[in-house]
Design a protein around this motif. Structure first.
Motif, short mmCIF file in Angstrom:
data_model
loop_
_atom_site.label_atom_id
_atom_site.label_comp_id
_atom_site.label_asym_id
_atom_site.label_seq_id
_atom_site.Cartn_x
_atom_site.Cartn_y
_atom_site.Cartn_z
N GLN A 82 0.80 -1.23 0.00
CA GLN A 82 0.00 0.00 0.00
C GLN A 82 0.83 1.28 0.00
N ILE A 83 1.95 1.29 0.69
CA ILE A 83 2.75 2.51 0.79
C ILE A 83 3.82 2.57 -0.30
N LYS A 84 4.48 1.45 -0.53
CA LYS A 84 5.57 1.43 -1.51
C LYS A 84 5.13 0.98 -2.90
N GLY A 85 3.93 0.41 -3.01
CA GLY A 85 3.36 0.10 -4.32
C GLY A 85 3.92 -1.13 -5.03
N TYR A 86 4.53 -2.05 -4.29
CA TYR A 86 5.05 -3.26 -4.93
C TYR A 86 3.90 -4.19 -5.30
N PRO A 87 3.94 -4.79 -6.50
CA PRO A 87 2.86 -5.68 -6.91
C PRO A 87 2.87 -6.98 -6.10
N LYS A 88 1.68 -7.46 -5.77
CA LYS A 88 1.53 -8.72 -5.05
C LYS A 88 2.25 -9.86 -5.75
N SER A 89 2.23 -9.83 -7.06
CA SER A 89 2.81 -10.92 -7.85
C SER A 89 4.33 -11.05 -7.68
N LEU A 90 4.98 -10.00 -7.18
CA LEU A 90 6.44 -10.03 -7.00
C LEU A 90 6.85 -10.31 -5.56
N ASN A 129 24.17 -23.50 3.45
CA ASN A 129 25.15 -24.43 4.04
C ASN A 129 24.49 -25.71 4.54
N ASP A 130 23.65 -26.29 3.70
CA ASP A 130 22.93 -27.53 4.02
C ASP A 130 21.97 -27.41 5.20
N MET A 131 21.62 -26.18 5.58
CA MET A 131 20.66 -25.97 6.67
C MET A 131 19.43 -25.26 6.09
N THR A 132 18.25 -25.74 6.47
CA THR A 132 17.02 -25.14 5.99
C THR A 132 16.65 -23.95 6.86
N ARG A 133 16.42 -22.82 6.23
CA ARG A 133 15.99 -21.59 6.90
C ARG A 133 14.71 -21.12 6.23
N ARG A 134 14.09 -20.12 6.82
CA ARG A 134 12.91 -19.50 6.21
C ARG A 134 13.13 -18.00 6.17
N TYR A 135 12.93 -17.41 5.00
CA TYR A 135 12.96 -15.96 4.97
C TYR A 135 11.55 -15.44 5.21
N ASP A 136 11.45 -14.23 5.72
CA ASP A 136 10.14 -13.67 6.04
C ASP A 136 9.43 -13.13 4.81
N VAL A 137 10.07 -12.18 4.13
CA VAL A 137 9.46 -11.57 2.94
C VAL A 137 10.56 -11.33 1.91
N VAL A 138 10.26 -11.64 0.66
CA VAL A 138 11.17 -11.35 -0.44
C VAL A 138 10.37 -10.67 -1.54
N ILE A 139 10.97 -9.65 -2.15
CA ILE A 139 10.38 -9.04 -3.34
C ILE A 139 11.32 -9.35 -4.50
N PHE A 140 10.73 -9.86 -5.56
CA PHE A 140 11.50 -10.18 -6.76
C PHE A 140 11.45 -9.03 -7.75
N ASN A 141 12.46 -8.94 -8.58
CA ASN A 141 12.42 -8.08 -9.76
C ASN A 141 11.63 -8.84 -10.81
N PRO A 142 11.08 -8.14 -11.81
CA PRO A 142 10.34 -8.85 -12.86
C PRO A 142 11.18 -9.93 -13.56
N ASP A 143 12.50 -9.80 -13.58
CA ASP A 143 13.35 -10.81 -14.24
C ASP A 143 13.64 -12.02 -13.34
N GLY A 144 13.08 -12.03 -12.11
CA GLY A 144 13.27 -13.17 -11.21
C GLY A 144 14.41 -13.00 -10.22
N SER A 145 15.27 -12.00 -10.43
CA SER A 145 16.31 -11.73 -9.44
C SER A 145 15.65 -11.12 -8.20
N ILE A 146 16.40 -11.04 -7.11
CA ILE A 146 15.80 -10.57 -5.86
C ILE A 146 16.11 -9.10 -5.61
N PHE A 147 15.04 -8.34 -5.40
CA PHE A 147 15.13 -6.92 -5.15
C PHE A 147 15.34 -6.64 -3.66
#
Length: 152
Positions: free
Chosen positions: A51-59, A69-87
């Motif tokens: 709502q404030i920064k205007g990032y699309p839900k789809s990203l 390092n062979d350990m499973t973690r969880r990230y909280d929130v990630v925003i992708f660039n349209p090309d699939g790289s991480i913003f």
């Protein structure tokens, strides 16, 4: 559960109660999730980004597994660039958890494999925004995140 006032604008959330637990609706995962203190912060971050920064839900992605390092973690929130790289990678902590060096170390470890342009660390009360400077191997602190533009 008591919801702490956070350092975000006020957003409208959907709640439900079931089996003595309160759930909050996650717009990204499209489901109700148990309302824990860290989830309260995460949902504010999601609404802030939408709502404030205007990032699309789809990203935007929430709570996904990541293997470091062979350990499973969880990230909280990630925003992708349209090309699939991480913003942007966001690390959320519960409001009572102070943001210290170990929090930055945690997100920096995640970023070793994600290579995001920006990092955000928040406990809902204090927010830290960084732009990655890979050439000089450091992060530059910012006052706030950029708004979404189609030129990301």
């Amino acid at each position: 559960m008591q919801t702490h006032p956070l350092n975000f604008p006020e957003f409208k959330f959907r709640f439900k109660s079931s089996e003595n637990k309160i759930y909050i609706f996650d717009e990204i995962r499209k489901k109700f999730v148990v309302l824990q203190p860290e989830e309260w912060v995460r949902q504010h971050v999601v609404h802030y980004l939408l709502q404030i920064k205007g990032y699309p839900k789809s990203l935007i992605n929430v709570e996904k597994k990541l293997v470091i390092n062979d350990m499973t973690r969880r990230y909280d929130v990630v925003i992708f660039n349209p090309d699939g790289s991480i913003f942007l990678i966001v690390e959320c902590k519960a409001p009572e958890v102070p943001i210290k060096q170990d929090t930055f170390d945690q997100i920096a470890r995640y970023n070793l494999s994600l290579n995001a342009t920006y990092l955000m660390v928040t406990n809902g009360k204090s927010h830290y925004f960084c732009n990655m400077d890979y050439e000089n191997e450091r992060y530059n602190f910012l006052r706030e995140l950029p708004k979404y533009t189609t030129t990301l």
